[in-house]
Design a protein around this motif. Structure first.
Motif, PDB file in Angstrom:
ATOM      1  N   ILE A   1     -76.490 -51.316  86.432  1.00 28.21           N
ATOM      2  CA  ILE A   1     -75.329 -50.065  86.190  1.00 28.21           C
ATOM      3  C   ILE A   1     -73.995 -50.584  85.706  1.00 28.21           C
ATOM      4  CG2 ILE A   1     -76.736 -48.494  87.848  1.00 28.21           C
ATOM      5  CD1 ILE A   1     -74.179 -49.148  89.621  1.00 28.21           C
ATOM      6  N   GLU A   2     -73.197 -49.805  84.821  1.00 31.18           N
ATOM      7  CA  GLU A   2     -71.929 -50.014  84.574  1.00 31.18           C
ATOM      8  C   GLU A   2     -70.739 -49.999  85.474  1.00 31.18           C
ATOM      9  OE1 GLU A   2     -73.867 -48.088  82.858  1.00 31.18           O
ATOM     10  OE2 GLU A   2     -74.520 -49.250  81.139  1.00 31.18           O
TER      11      GLU A   2
ATOM     12  N   PHE B   1     -68.120 -49.112  86.027  1.00 32.35           N
ATOM     13  CA  PHE B   1     -67.053 -48.256  85.458  1.00 32.35           C
ATOM     14  C   PHE B   1     -67.510 -46.769  85.194  1.00 32.35           C
ATOM     15  CE2 PHE B   1     -68.218 -51.050  81.914  1.00 32.35           C
ATOM     16  CZ  PHE B   1     -68.875 -49.804  80.943  1.00 32.35           C
ATOM     17  N   ARG B   2     -66.529 -45.838  85.384  1.00 29.95           N
ATOM     18  CA  ARG B   2     -66.828 -44.574  84.957  1.00 29.95           C
ATOM     19  C   ARG B   2     -66.218 -44.220  83.446  1.00 29.95           C
ATOM     20  NH1 ARG B   2     -66.028 -43.731  90.743  1.00 29.95           N
ATOM     21  NH2 ARG B   2     -63.739 -43.574  90.270  1.00 29.95           N
ATOM     22  N   ILE B   3     -66.799 -43.201  82.877  1.00 33.91           N
ATOM     23  CA  ILE B   3     -66.293 -43.147  81.606  1.00 33.91           C
ATOM     24  C   ILE B   3     -65.441 -41.821  81.692  1.00 33.91           C
ATOM     25  CG2 ILE B   3     -67.033 -42.369  79.288  1.00 33.91           C
ATOM     26  CD1 ILE B   3     -69.578 -43.972  79.815  1.00 33.91           C
ATOM     27  N   LYS B   4     -64.192 -41.778  81.004  1.00 40.49           N
ATOM     28  CA  LYS B   4     -63.202 -40.868  81.074  1.00 40.49           C
ATOM     29  C   LYS B   4     -62.871 -40.206  79.552  1.00 40.49           C
ATOM     30  CE  LYS B   4     -59.991 -42.142  84.762  1.00 40.49           C
ATOM     31  NZ  LYS B   4     -58.734 -42.162  85.354  1.00 40.49           N
TER      32      LYS B   4
ATOM     33  N   SER C   1     -59.117 -50.382  79.798  1.00 40.28           N
ATOM     34  CA  SER C   1     -59.390 -49.716  80.951  1.00 40.28           C
ATOM     35  C   SER C   1     -58.259 -48.695  81.270  1.00 40.28           C
ATOM     36  CB  SER C   1     -59.307 -50.874  82.215  1.00 40.28           C
ATOM     37  OG  SER C   1     -58.055 -51.696  82.220  1.00 40.28           O
ATOM     38  N   SER C   2     -58.242 -47.912  82.315  1.00 41.69           N
ATOM     39  CA  SER C   2     -57.178 -47.162  82.325  1.00 41.69           C
ATOM     40  C   SER C   2     -55.749 -47.741  82.875  1.00 41.69           C
ATOM     41  CB  SER C   2     -57.618 -46.095  83.418  1.00 41.69           C
ATOM     42  OG  SER C   2     -57.701 -46.948  84.722  1.00 41.69           O
TER      43      SER C   2
ATOM     44  N   ARG D   1     -67.882 -53.276  77.359  1.00 39.96           N
ATOM     45  CA  ARG D   1     -67.502 -51.804  78.227  1.00 39.96           C
ATOM     46  C   ARG D   1     -67.517 -50.603  77.091  1.00 39.96           C
ATOM     47  NH1 ARG D   1     -62.194 -53.433  81.697  1.00 39.96           N
ATOM     48  NH2 ARG D   1     -61.134 -53.287  79.789  1.00 39.96           N
TER      49      ARG D   1
ATOM     50  N   THR E   1     -74.032 -48.119  76.653  1.00 41.60           N
ATOM     51  CA  THR E   1     -74.719 -47.924  77.867  1.00 41.60           C
ATOM     52  C   THR E   1     -76.275 -48.504  77.738  1.00 41.60           C
ATOM     53  OG1 THR E   1     -75.596 -45.892  77.369  1.00 41.60           O
ATOM     54  CG2 THR E   1     -73.439 -45.890  78.554  1.00 41.60           C
TER      55      THR E   1
END
Length: 458
Positions: free
Chosen positions: A7-8, A10-13, A59-60, A412, A415
């Motif tokens: 699993i990555e 991070f979450r995708i925004k 990244s954020s 990043r 998927t």
């Protein structure tokens, strides 16, 4: 407990649309691009594995830092953040920001190179070789013998051949060798890692002969992962500590921050010698910009400062290496001939074995990159006789040592379902490979021909 699914971390925004195309569309697009994937529009590509350079998703924290960019011409706050992050990693006192790695190469190799000079490397990448040869110097590759065995599980196929290095120094004379460049990981050699032991041995030889030891460190975090997991004595060290140790061995470091600094633009040159740094700074100011920004905006420097720290996070590096290995293992299971073990940033396919029916002079690597695009919209790059081939005095092709196709995975960005799709495209390519034809070059420039060359299908 170890689970099979990667699993990555991070979450995708935010998402970017992919244009879905048909095979008929792609046949036309490829013809219009003269069968060179570099000449395709990005909107014509479904999965873009052309390069991992500058294609990362930031990244954020990086985006937030960019909003705080100080765009002052001299002595900006963002320069201080950038300088501190680079110094923390490399330990070098003289830091020159550049707009990307090849600018740092041009400045350094233009300064120390020239006619009659020789550079030696585990394997020079395309822009490195071009900058060296443009200065009038020669570039010689001496990877270890194990790098030629695609099937062995030798852990550090990116190493430089120490015995050959000693022979070349004796043959050429230490005074004619401008520098020894160790590229980590060894991109043109299949993305293979370099051991700390090899880096230390190269350093010792260079210092004994008074030769500049240069570290091309654009994928140093990925290389640190391999050292920690494969080299004795490093399992208890952090990835950052391993990278810092490798940098401590070098006299100079060149980095394209577009790789392991997780940004879309930027780079730097660091040096220990004040006299060399002064000379390079003059070239920097003439061609890139003032010494405290080089070719970068303040917001770029802020993003690099954050990225150079994020890239050493254990969860990220685990995901990065394991997801690349996932693609390599899937292709190997299909019977696709790949360079094994899988490297950190890319999977390399042996095009000569994939297309044994296509002669080397008809560029089997170019045939495979075109087939992958036509079948599934996957864009990748040939690393072989198109990129590195030359001609003899009679105009006959002098082939590269290997004809590889590189599937460079942006950081990043994609998927697991994207990777599974690429595997299906290879399944289709395997079914059609007996009917595949090669190419001839109909137009090429003098340097870096693979970027703009035109091809015709045979």
């Amino acid at each position: 407990m170890n689970f099979k699914t990667i699993i990555e971390p991070f979450r995708i925004k935010s998402v970017e649309p992919i244009s879905m195309t048909t095979r008929e569309d792609r046949v036309r697009y490829l013809h219009e691009a003269h069968y060179n994937p570099f000449l395709l529009s990005s909107e014509q590509v479904l999965i873009d594995f052309l390069t991992d350079s500058g294609t990362s998703a930031m990244s954020s924290r990086q985006w937030a830092a960019m909003m705080d960019g100080d765009e002052s011409y001299a002595g900006a706050r963002s320069w201080e953040h950038f300088r501190d992050a680079v110094h923390e990693l490399t330990g070098m006192p003289y830091i020159l920001p550049t707009h990307q790695g090849r600018a740092a190469e041009r400045i350094l190799y233009g300064q120390i190179g020239g006619k009659g000079k020789t550079f030696i490397s585990n394997t020079h990448f395309d822009t490195t070789r071009a900058n060296i040869e443009f200065s009038g110097a020669e570039a010689i590759d001496i990877p270890v013998q194990e790098s030629r065995d695609f099937e062995s599980d030798f852990p550090f196929k990116g190493d430089l051949d120490i015995e050959v290095l000693e022979q070349l120094i004796k043959q050429k004379g230490a005074g004619s060798i401008a520098g020894v460049i160790l590229t980590v990981t060894n991109n043109s050699g299949g993305g293979q890692p370099v051991s700390m032991g090899n880096a230390r041995a190269v350093r010792d030889i260079c210092h004994r002969h008074g030769i500049l030891f240069i570290l091309d460190m654009c994928r140093i975090a990925e290389n640190a992962w391999f050292i920690r997991h494969r080299e004795k004595g490093y399992s208890g060290k952090t990835y950052l500590q391993i990278a810092q140790e490798m940098c401590s061995l070098a006299d100079a470091c060149v980095m394209s921050a577009k790789k392991d600094a997780l940004v879309n633009m930027g780079g730097f040159l660091t040096l220990r010698s004040k006299s060399l740094a002064d000379a390079c700074t003059q070239l920097l100011i003439i061609t890139e910009g003032f010494a405290t920004y080089g070719g970068l905006s303040g917001r770029d420097m802020e993003a690099i400062a954050v990225g150079l720290r994020e890239v050493f996070q254990p969860d990220y590096l685990h995901y990065r290496i394991k997801s690349t290995t996932y693609l390599g293992d899937k292709l190997k299971a299909l019977g696709v001939p790949i360079l094994f073990p899988v490297g950190g940033h890319a999977v390399y396919v042996d095009a000569r074995r994939f297309y044994p029916n296509i002669p080397i002079e008809h560029y089997p690597g170019q045939a495979l990159v075109c087939a992958l695009y036509e079948l599934g919209g996957v864009r990748c790059v040939e690393v072989g006789s198109v990129m590195f081939g030359k001609y003899d005095e009679q105009g006959k092709l002098v082939a590269a040592p290997m004809d590889l196709v590189r599937l460079a995975i942006p950081r990043r960005v994609y998927t697991q379902s994207h990777i599974d799709y690429v595997v299906e495209v290879f399944e289709a390519a395997l079914k059609e490979r007996d009917a595949a034809k090669g190419f001839r070059i109909s137009y090429e420039p003098k340097f870096l021909r693979h970027f703009t060359a035109h091809f015709e299908r045979l």
